[in-house]
Scaffold this active site. Structure first.
Site, PDB file in Angstrom:
ATOM      1  N   CYS A 105       0.837  -1.205   0.000  1.00  0.00           N
ATOM      2  CA  CYS A 105       0.000   0.000   0.000  1.00  0.00           C
ATOM      3  C   CYS A 105       0.875   1.261   0.000  1.00  0.00           C
ATOM      4  O   CYS A 105       1.597   1.511  -0.951  1.00  0.00           O
ATOM      5  CB  CYS A 105      -0.964  -0.043   1.174  1.00  0.00           C
ATOM      6  SG  CYS A 105      -2.373   1.087   1.008  1.00  0.00           S
ATOM      7  N   HIS A 118      -2.746  -5.623   0.476  1.00  0.00           N
ATOM      8  CA  HIS A 118      -2.225  -5.928   1.809  1.00  0.00           C
ATOM      9  C   HIS A 118      -2.100  -7.439   2.042  1.00  0.00           C
ATOM     10  O   HIS A 118      -2.958  -8.039   2.708  1.00  0.00           O
ATOM     11  CB  HIS A 118      -3.137  -5.336   2.877  1.00  0.00           C
ATOM     12  CG  HIS A 118      -3.014  -3.861   3.064  1.00  0.00           C
ATOM     13  ND1 HIS A 118      -1.973  -3.283   3.759  1.00  0.00           N
ATOM     14  CD2 HIS A 118      -3.800  -2.841   2.641  1.00  0.00           C
ATOM     15  CE1 HIS A 118      -2.127  -1.967   3.772  1.00  0.00           C
ATOM     16  NE2 HIS A 118      -3.222  -1.677   3.086  1.00  0.00           N
ATOM     17  N   GLU A 171      -0.299  -8.829   4.101  1.00  0.00           N
ATOM     18  CA  GLU A 171       0.018  -9.055   5.512  1.00  0.00           C
ATOM     19  C   GLU A 171      -1.203  -9.024   6.428  1.00  0.00           C
ATOM     20  O   GLU A 171      -1.126  -9.450   7.587  1.00  0.00           O
ATOM     21  CB  GLU A 171       1.032  -8.003   6.001  1.00  0.00           C
ATOM     22  CG  GLU A 171       0.469  -6.642   6.358  1.00  0.00           C
ATOM     23  CD  GLU A 171       0.173  -5.731   5.179  1.00  0.00           C
ATOM     24  OE1 GLU A 171      -0.200  -4.567   5.409  1.00  0.00           O
ATOM     25  OE2 GLU A 171       0.312  -6.183   4.020  1.00  0.00           O
TER      26      GLU A 171
END
Length: 284
Positions: A103, A197, A199
């Site tokens: 991001c 994202h 993660e």
């Protein structure tokens, strides 16, 4: 392995996220990295903070990888926080340490190397970004090794990379955002990054949607806060039971998003295909 996670969030945003989901962006990254690389030493830095000293090139060279988190920071604004983030990233490039960002992390790397980042205006990607596809270069790139021909991912952003730096590789795109994944090189440094994202747990995205509900209504992505709550509740339920067919059907997702190992594939590929070979080249 010795990793450094750089929290791109300014201090107030970091504390709001802790209040919202219980962890900062850097703490979320840390928790996943400890699962992907058991035994790794993971430290955190806060380069956007005025009272935190930005590590120098020699210090950064002592890490095996640097990770940049997401953030509400707008890197095209000439603020002290944005300038500090860009200076940090330029030092990472100069150190030669492999780096990865999601991001805003991708946006910081692009700006630091001479690219252009812009606001998306009235457009948004929030919750699930659809039909990401690799470019010709992306199909052969190790960052996306093992990805399906098209995939969905967790995302929330209202800024985007308008132009990549000279020499950068565009690896993936979709209909909403041209730069969904890229490789950026500057000096001895190599950065792999994505606009989405990999993660994030699904529950963190559900919390982010609830937090930004008014903005999502204003942007026209939903009609009211009740629709935000419905989508968030479905994501929370899928986080608890990722194999439920009815939830996958209602959300229109498959293993690429519902399965945590598939969702975090880019981070695994970064460690396996860039970090470990670089460590071997450095004699570590």
């Amino acid at each position: 392995m010795r990793f450094l996670v750089a929290e791109s969030e300014p201090p107030d945003a970091r504390e709001r996220r802790r209040a919202n989901v219980g962890r900062s962006s850097g703490e979320t990254f840390r928790d996943l990295l400890l699962q992907l690389a058991p035994g790794a030493e993971v430290e955190r830095a806060t380069p956007a903070d005025a009272d935190d000293e930005i590590p120098d090139r020699e210090t950064l060279a002592g890490y095996d990888a640097v990770f940049l988190t997401g953030s509400p920071l707008h890197v095209y604004e000439d603020t002290p926080e944005a300038r500090r983030e860009i200076e940090f990233m330029r030092r990472v490039f100069a150190s030669g340490t492999p780096s990865f960002g999601s991001c805003a992390g991708l946006q910081v790397a692009a700006a630091a190397a001479g690219g252009v980042v812009r606001s998306m205006g009235k457009r948004r990607e929030a919750g699930i970004t659809r039909r990401i596809t690799p470019t010709d270069q992306g199909r052969a790139h190790p960052l996306l090794a093992g990805r399906a021909p098209a995939w969905d991912a967790i995302t929330i952003h209202n800024d985007e990379v308008e132009r990549l730096p000279d020499g950068a590789l565009l690896l993936a795109r979709n209909n909403e955002t041209e730069v969904q994944a890229a490789e950026i090189r500057m000096g001895p440094g190599v950065f792999w990054g994505v606009q989405y994202h990999p993660e994030l747990p699904l529950s963190d995205m559900a919390a982010a949607l609830r937090r930004d509900a008014d903005d999502l209504v204003e942007a026209g992505l939903v009609r009211d806060r009740a629709e935000v709550e419905l989508q968030s509740a479905l994501l929370d339920a899928l986080a608890r039971e990722p194999d439920r067919r009815d939830l996958r059907w209602r959300l229109g997702v498959d293993d690429e998003l519902a399965n945590r190992d598939r969702r975090s594939l880019e981070l695994r590929n970064f460690i396996e295909h860039l970090v470990k070979p670089t460590m071997a080249g450095r004699g570590r």
